[in-house]
Design an enzyme around this catalytic site. Structure first.
Site, PDB file in Angstrom:
ATOM      1  CG  HIS A  23     -12.314  -7.122   4.800  1.00  0.00           C
ATOM      2  ND1 HIS A  23     -11.281  -7.610   5.555  1.00  0.00           N
ATOM      3  CD2 HIS A  23     -12.065  -7.517   3.527  1.00  0.00           C
ATOM      4  CE1 HIS A  23     -10.447  -8.294   4.775  1.00  0.00           C
ATOM      5  NE2 HIS A  23     -10.895  -8.238   3.538  1.00  0.00           N
ATOM      6  CD  GLU A  40      -1.935  -2.347   1.272  1.00  0.00           C
ATOM      7  OE1 GLU A  40      -0.842  -2.686   1.781  1.00  0.00           O
ATOM      8  OE2 GLU A  40      -2.813  -3.175   0.970  1.00  0.00           O
TER       9      GLU A  40
END
Lengths: 360, 325
Positions: B129, B60
């Site tokens: 999530h 990321e």
């Protein structure tokens, strides 16, 4: 290929000019014209004097926290001297000599360390990104700049700097890996100055060299005498050729030494001994490059004396200009947050202005 | 006009903008060949090639840090973070660099980039999530944070975000990616960043929501049909900079304020909005401005997630409490 010949896994280190200023291998000497060699030396000297003066100003309470470059001038100037105007320099924060060679003004660099963002305003044609204080994150920026260079088909390379401590950081790994996978024209210069504040290189990694980390990414890596500007030059030149051919990134580890403290808030005498410093003082990049130039008939002690005086005057004058700059305008602190100020930000500004008017 | 889901609208916008501007690039984990785990970027690589829509290493910081460098050097990057819960390794890049580059370089370098990420709960997902972390981004000067709630807005807001000169965090309520369809123009239009939408006019209470919760508030309003309460519903659309004017005008009319969000309660966007209502409309208030939010707990895994979710029933109850204060 230099990186094959000077294989870091076999303990090989590239040097052209030894610490006595003697050529080690004639075949490796880059064909640089005399003016360029003198310009490189003069920039290293300017960097050195500006560095010593910055420390003095700081001790006098006239300069803010500053990160000295003393000892690392060749690792910087040797690299950027091999770049073209269109190439990019992505610094960490200890690259003042390299930035000066690229065309940043001393006034700008002093302004930055003086606490004024104007010191980071490098116009686009200077091709220097602003100083990055968070460790190693700029390697990823370099990879991104290089990605744009590649897909927009610009004939340019990107040089990104990191320190030995920075190689322990996840961002170093992510950036180099990203550039390697995508064959990006990125050259990563590790300025291994042996210390990350008080943490020695041995504590950063189990690997014998930092250059050998390149093996894990599937790219070339080379360990270079970072106090030898000619060796840094030829290593960069080769990495640049590879990059321009689409062959991807290279890691260049510059073996150098930070002769001063990490910053002006640091005291290196508590964690390293004088013997070590003396060893590196002998290997000072300026000393050896001066001897080389004198032996070539391009420089003399008289010129050195004259140049030192002129540069010292210039540095003093520049610092006085910096000291004379006032505080930053209130609007300036607001106007670069977004392209257009948001209504709320405008309200905060107006409110503060009203307060200032009241207390005037 | 074509009938689209939120997901279709985002996909269509990416096609449209990549077609129009060849500097636009999309990338991230699984973004290229597969078209993303939700298929939001489906078909882009096939149409625009691997240079402009590509799979990155699973990293990321490199995705966002790389995007910063690309924006510096002439591209308009639209990186995707697979789930907003995975953005944390890139927080350094977003907060320390993306948000600051304009200021740091005194405007010489600006970062026109859109960081896309699905967010929010309600899809029975794994740990990390389901969080709604818009407040984390919204508290960073230099970032804009946008959340659409309809296909029409998704297209218009994303178009505006891509053409914005500053970095925009574009959070996609994944629960409603495919939940419903709407007619959406196939030609380019923009929904301005920073402007809320009055979804329904009302007289008794102002309710502010965004993302998937706009629909939950609408369902709550149906539950209240026989209660004789007239709700003014505002879809905030942009979390930072948010549209204070629309909120204040509404509260001055209704005298009551409720903000509903999926993010946790403490230090959340609701606290910020209540503060603004207190500062700007205090004398109009007939009840304390109130928030209905996720609890201050780690979002539970699917078996316990229903305890965390903001349901129409809870919203209806809260509206009644504020109106009957």
């Amino acid at each position: 290929m230099l990186s094959k010949k000077f294989d870091p896994l076999k303990g090989k280190i590239l040097e052209v000019l030894n610490y006595k200023g003697e050529i080690v291998d004639e075949k490796l000497v880059p064909k640089l014209d005399d003016d360029k060699l003198i310009e490189m030396y003069k920039t290293m000297l300017l960097g050195r004097i500006a560095d010593i003066k910055a420390l003095q100003y700081q001790r006098q309470g006239r300069m803010l926290t500053y990160a000295p470059i003393k000892g690392q001038e060749a690792a910087q100037v040797g690299v950027v001297a091999a770049l073209e105007q269109q190439d990019w320099m992505v610094p960490a924060f200890r690259e003042m000599a390299g930035m000066l060679y690229r065309g940043a003004s001393l006034k700008q660099l002093y302004l930055y360390w003086y606490g004024n963002e104007e010191g980071s305003r490098f116009e686009k044609d200077v091709r220097i990104l602003p100083i990055s204080v968070p460790i190693a994150s700029q390697i990823n920026h370099g990879a991104g700049v290089a990605y744009a260079s590649k897909i927009l088909d610009k004939k340019e390379v990107v040089v990104a700097y990191v320190g030995d401590g920075g190689t322990s950081h996840g961002e170093f790994h992510e950036g180099v890996n990203f550039a390697a996978v995508l064959d990006l024209p990125l050259i990563v210069i590790i300025q291994n100055n042996q210390w990350a504040i008080s943490t020695p290189r041995e504590t950063q990694t189990k690997a014998k060299t930092l250059a050998q980390k390149a093996v894990g990414y599937g790219i070339p890596g080379i360990q270079v005498d970072g106090n030898d500007p000619l060796a840094m030059y030829i290593a960069t030149e080769e990495a640049k050729k590879r990059a321009l051919k689409g062959e991807g990134p290279t890691i260049i580890e510059a073996l150098t030494y930070r002769l001063g403290p990490h910053t002006t808030s640091d005291d290196p005498t508590i964690y390293r001994d004088q013997k070590e410093v003396d060893y590196w003082e002998e290997r000072d990049p300026l000393k050896r490059f001066k001897i080389y130039l004198i032996n070539k008939g391009l420089w003399s002690e008289e010129q050195e004396e004259k140049e030192t005086k002129e540069v010292t005057d210039y540095v003093n004058k520049t610092f006085k200009e910096v000291e004379a700059t006032g505080l930053i305008d209130l609007e300036e602190t607001f106007k670069y947050t977004y392209a257009e100020m948001t209504p709320d930000l405008q309200e905060q500004l107006d409110d503060y202005k009203a307060y200032l008017k009241e207390v005037e | 006009m074509a009938v689209m889901t939120v997901l279709d609208a985002i996909n269509k916008t990416l096609f449209e903008q990549m077609e129009k501007d060849e500097t636009v690039v999309t990338f991230g984990e699984d973004v290229g060949f597969e078209g993303g785990v939700f298929r939001v970027t489906k078909g882009l690589q096939q149409k625009f090639g691997k240079d402009r829509s590509f799979d990155t290493p699973l990293a990321e910081s490199a995705i966002i840090g790389g995007a910063i460098g690309m924006a510096v050097n002439g591209l308009k990057p639209i990186p995707e973070i697979q789930f907003s819960g995975f953005v944390l390794p890139a927080f350094n890049q977003i907060v320390a660099h993306a948000a600051r580059y304009r200021n740091r370089s005194r405007g010489v370098y600006t970062l026109p980039m859109v960081i896309r990420m699905p967010y929010g709960g309600g899809i029975r997902a794994l740990e990390h999530h389901s969080e709604s972390i818009e407040a984390m981004f919204a508290s960073v000067p230099g970032l804009k944070v946008v959340i659409p709630s309809t296909p029409y807005d998704a297209k218009g807001l994303l178009t505006a975000a891509i053409q914005d000169p500053d970095p925009v965090i574009f959070m996609e309520p994944k629960r409603i990616y495919r939940a419903f369809k709407q007619e959406v123009p196939e030609t380019e239009y923009k929904v301005p960043i920073g402007k809320a939408k009055v979804v329904q006019k009302g007289e008794d209470i102002t309710v502010v929501a965004w993302g998937a919760l706009v629909r939950e508030v609408e369902k709550a309003m149906k539950l209240l049909e026989n209660d004789n309460i007239s709700v003014e519903l505002i879809d905030l659309r942009t979390i930072q900079p948010y549209d204070k004017e629309t909120i204040i005008n509404s509260v001055q009319k209704t005298g009551r304020f409720l903000v509903v969000h999926e993010a946790v309660k403490s230090f959340g966007p609701g606290a910020e909005m209540i503060s603004t209502v207190n500062e700007k409309a205090f004398l109009y208030l007939e009840a304390p401005p109130t928030r209905l939010t996720g609890h201050d707990v780690t979002v539970p895994l699917p078996k316990g997630e229903h305890h965390f979710m903001i349901t129409p029933e809870r919203i209806a109850r809260e509206i009644k409490k504020v109106v009957n204060f």
